[in-house]
Design an enzyme around this catalytic site. Structure first.
Site, PDB file in Angstrom:
ATOM      1  N   GLY A 153     104.519  58.612  54.196  1.00  0.00           N
ATOM      2  CA  GLY A 153     103.143  58.138  54.018  1.00  0.00           C
ATOM      3  C   GLY A 153     102.244  59.298  53.646  1.00  0.00           C
ATOM      4  O   GLY A 153     102.656  60.214  52.932  1.00  0.00           O
ATOM      5  N   ARG A 154     101.008  59.262  54.167  1.00  0.00           N
ATOM      6  CA  ARG A 154     100.041  60.314  53.812  1.00  0.00           C
ATOM      7  C   ARG A 154     100.569  61.708  54.169  1.00  0.00           C
ATOM      8  O   ARG A 154     100.586  62.613  53.336  1.00  0.00           O
ATOM      9  CB  ARG A 154      98.710  60.051  54.533  1.00  0.00           C
ATOM     10  CG  ARG A 154      97.950  58.866  53.977  1.00  0.00           C
ATOM     11  CD  ARG A 154      96.786  58.504  54.878  1.00  0.00           C
ATOM     12  NE  ARG A 154      97.261  57.985  56.145  1.00  0.00           N
ATOM     13  CZ  ARG A 154      96.971  56.765  56.611  1.00  0.00           C
ATOM     14  NH1 ARG A 154      96.175  55.972  55.943  1.00  0.00           N
ATOM     15  NH2 ARG A 154      97.458  56.364  57.764  1.00  0.00           N
ATOM     16  N   ILE A 155     101.002  61.880  55.436  1.00  0.00           N
ATOM     17  CA  ILE A 155     101.411  63.222  55.871  1.00  0.00           C
ATOM     18  C   ILE A 155     102.776  63.585  55.277  1.00  0.00           C
ATOM     19  O   ILE A 155     102.984  64.705  54.806  1.00  0.00           O
ATOM     20  CB  ILE A 155     101.402  63.319  57.415  1.00  0.00           C
ATOM     21  CG1 ILE A 155      99.969  63.072  57.931  1.00  0.00           C
ATOM     22  CG2 ILE A 155     101.910  64.682  57.874  1.00  0.00           C
ATOM     23  CD1 ILE A 155      99.855  62.911  59.438  1.00  0.00           C
ATOM     24  N   THR A 222     106.346  66.340  64.053  1.00  0.00           N
ATOM     25  CA  THR A 222     104.883  66.420  64.243  1.00  0.00           C
ATOM     26  C   THR A 222     104.291  65.011  64.287  1.00  0.00           C
ATOM     27  O   THR A 222     103.091  64.844  64.062  1.00  0.00           O
ATOM     28  CB  THR A 222     104.200  67.201  63.092  1.00  0.00           C
ATOM     29  OG1 THR A 222     104.549  66.578  61.859  1.00  0.00           O
ATOM     30  CG2 THR A 222     104.592  68.662  63.067  1.00  0.00           C
ATOM     31  N   ARG A 224     105.213  61.600  66.664  1.00  0.00           N
ATOM     32  CA  ARG A 224     104.989  61.229  68.057  1.00  0.00           C
ATOM     33  C   ARG A 224     106.278  61.532  68.836  1.00  0.00           C
ATOM     34  O   ARG A 224     107.383  61.256  68.360  1.00  0.00           O
ATOM     35  CB  ARG A 224     104.660  59.742  68.199  1.00  0.00           C
ATOM     36  CG  ARG A 224     103.238  59.370  67.809  1.00  0.00           C
ATOM     37  CD  ARG A 224     102.189  59.856  68.814  1.00  0.00           C
ATOM     38  NE  ARG A 224     100.841  59.456  68.440  1.00  0.00           N
ATOM     39  CZ  ARG A 224      99.981  60.194  67.732  1.00  0.00           C
ATOM     40  NH1 ARG A 224     100.330  61.391  67.309  1.00  0.00           N
ATOM     41  NH2 ARG A 224      98.773  59.744  67.456  1.00  0.00           N
ATOM     42  N   GLU A 253     104.563  64.091  77.341  1.00  0.00           N
ATOM     43  CA  GLU A 253     103.594  65.150  77.032  1.00  0.00           C
ATOM     44  C   GLU A 253     102.652  65.320  78.201  1.00  0.00           C
ATOM     45  O   GLU A 253     102.016  64.334  78.584  1.00  0.00           O
ATOM     46  CB  GLU A 253     102.781  64.775  75.785  1.00  0.00           C
ATOM     47  CG  GLU A 253     103.363  65.334  74.534  1.00  0.00           C
ATOM     48  CD  GLU A 253     102.629  64.894  73.279  1.00  0.00           C
ATOM     49  OE1 GLU A 253     101.406  64.647  73.358  1.00  0.00           O
ATOM     50  OE2 GLU A 253     103.281  64.807  72.228  1.00  0.00           O
ATOM     51  N   HIS A 272     100.909  69.690  70.931  1.00  0.00           N
ATOM     52  CA  HIS A 272     100.320  68.639  70.095  1.00  0.00           C
ATOM     53  C   HIS A 272      99.103  69.174  69.325  1.00  0.00           C
ATOM     54  O   HIS A 272      97.971  68.719  69.545  1.00  0.00           O
ATOM     55  CB  HIS A 272      99.950  67.422  70.954  1.00  0.00           C
ATOM     56  CG  HIS A 272      99.905  66.152  70.172  1.00  0.00           C
ATOM     57  ND1 HIS A 272     100.343  64.946  70.663  1.00  0.00           N
ATOM     58  CD2 HIS A 272      99.458  65.885  68.921  1.00  0.00           C
ATOM     59  CE1 HIS A 272     100.167  64.005  69.756  1.00  0.00           C
ATOM     60  NE2 HIS A 272      99.631  64.560  68.679  1.00  0.00           N
TER      61      HIS A 272
END
Ligand code: NAP
Length: 310
Positions: A153-155, A222, A224, A253, A272
């Site tokens: 997708g975008r990333i 990077t 989840r 986390e 994170h």
């Protein structure tokens, strides 16, 4: 209207919100506890949440006056979107503004783990470095490697653009295209995860997927934490079945200090930090506040993930 912001935000975006609404900002460094959220729920009309705040059906049921939710993140896995949509409560997120910043960090992690930056730094600080050596802390090249992007997708695409500059062969997989995941895992020198956390992707990188990776390959996450099965990754690293892992996100986390993953060799782990630059976090704050202002005014949010009213 009564708004609760579950944390202070960088910049002055919350001032714009407070100029229009009655805003309570949680002052703590740690998230408000469950009871704190539930206690505010009955009177709550707007909620500005972070990815650490579970906005689930129980909370929504306790908040009959809630009209808008704005999540300070692009990922919305902490929000029960279906329950919100059933109530007609719009949910907003902060896409795009963090894409390039997060992609930069993915590259930093790839280089950091494969070129052994942490080991080199620690070696110098311990005073062990005596001279330039032919075999000192040898790593593997990102340049010219095959990189597999899970979630295009975008990333994922922003990472691909960067990897082209490194002369990489870039493979990708997503539900709508690319190569099959197994093929990507078998061929890649770097596997980098950029899909959202969904029921489908939870545990996607587990024992089976890790077994398909080359013993010389690195895993980077990077996206989840729960997309990677933590116990399976710890086993793979301890047994040397992959070359290393670089994680911005983990499950849980934070990881407890005595967690077996933290004892594993060849692990680089961050708290994170994907979107953590001054400029990006301020842009996210502006976007989150714009979403909430629109939602409370019963206008479409600039970035809304729940269906818009017809
Ligand atoms: P995006 O544009 O929605 O891209 C997600 C991609 O994942 C889509 O191309 C989607 O394509 C793919 N996908 C969905 N389900 C999949 C599956 N089961 N298997 C493989 N691919 C799948 O989202 P984005 O803006 O790039 O952000 C991606 C994620 O990064 C966010 O959801 C967020 O959790 C995480 N993130 C983390 C940080 C951080 O601080 N570390 C910062 C920003 C974002 P298809 O629909 O075709 O499958």
């Amino acid at each position: 209207m009564r708004v609760f912001a579950t944390r202070r935000l960088p910049g002055d975006a919350l001032d714009r919100l407070a100029a229009r609404h009655e805003v309570e900002v949680w002052p703590g460094q740690l998230p408000p506890g469950r009871q704190e959220l539930l206690a505010r729920a009955p009177e709550l009309e707007g909620l500005l949440s972070l990815l650490t705040d579970p906005v689930d059906s129980e909370l929504l049921a306790a908040a009959p006056k809630l009209r808008a939710i704005s999540n300070y993140a692009v990922g919305v896995d902490n929000v029960d979107l279906e329950a919100a949509a059933r109530r007609g409560i719009p949910v907003g997120n902060t896409p795009d503004v963090l894409t390039e910043t997060t992609a930069d960090l993915a590259l930093a992690l790839m280089l950091g783990i494969s070129r052994r930056l942490l080991e080199g730094d620690a070696y110098v600080r311990r005073g062990e470095w005596r001279t330039w050596e032919t075999g000192l802390l040898l790593g593997r090249d990102l340049y010219g490697a095959t990189a597999g992007i899970v979630g295009f997708g975008r990333i994922g695409r922003a990472v691909a653009r960067r990897l082209e500059g490194f002369g990489c062969e870039v493979l990708h997989t997503s539900r709508s295209g690319g190569v099959p995941l197994d093929q990507l895992l078998e061929r890649s020198d770097f596997v980098t995860v950029h899909s959202p956390l969904t029921p489908e992707t939870r545990g996607l990188i587990g024992d089976r997927a890790l077994a398909r990776m080359k013993p010389s390959a690195y895993l980077v996450n990077t996206a989840r934490g729960p997309i990677v099965d933590t116990a399976a990754l710890a086993r793979a690293l301890h047994e040397g079945r992959i070359a290393g892992a670089a994680l911005d996100v983990t499950d849980p986390e934070p990881l407890p200090g005595d967690h077996s993953l933290l004892q594993a060799p060849n692990l680089l782990v961050l708290p994170h930090l994907g979107s953590a630059t001054h400029a990006t976090r301020e842009r996210m704050a502006d976007m989150a506040v714009d979403n909430l202002l629109a939602g409370l005014a019963e206008e479409p949010m600039p970035n809304q993930v729940t269906p818009r009213a017809p």
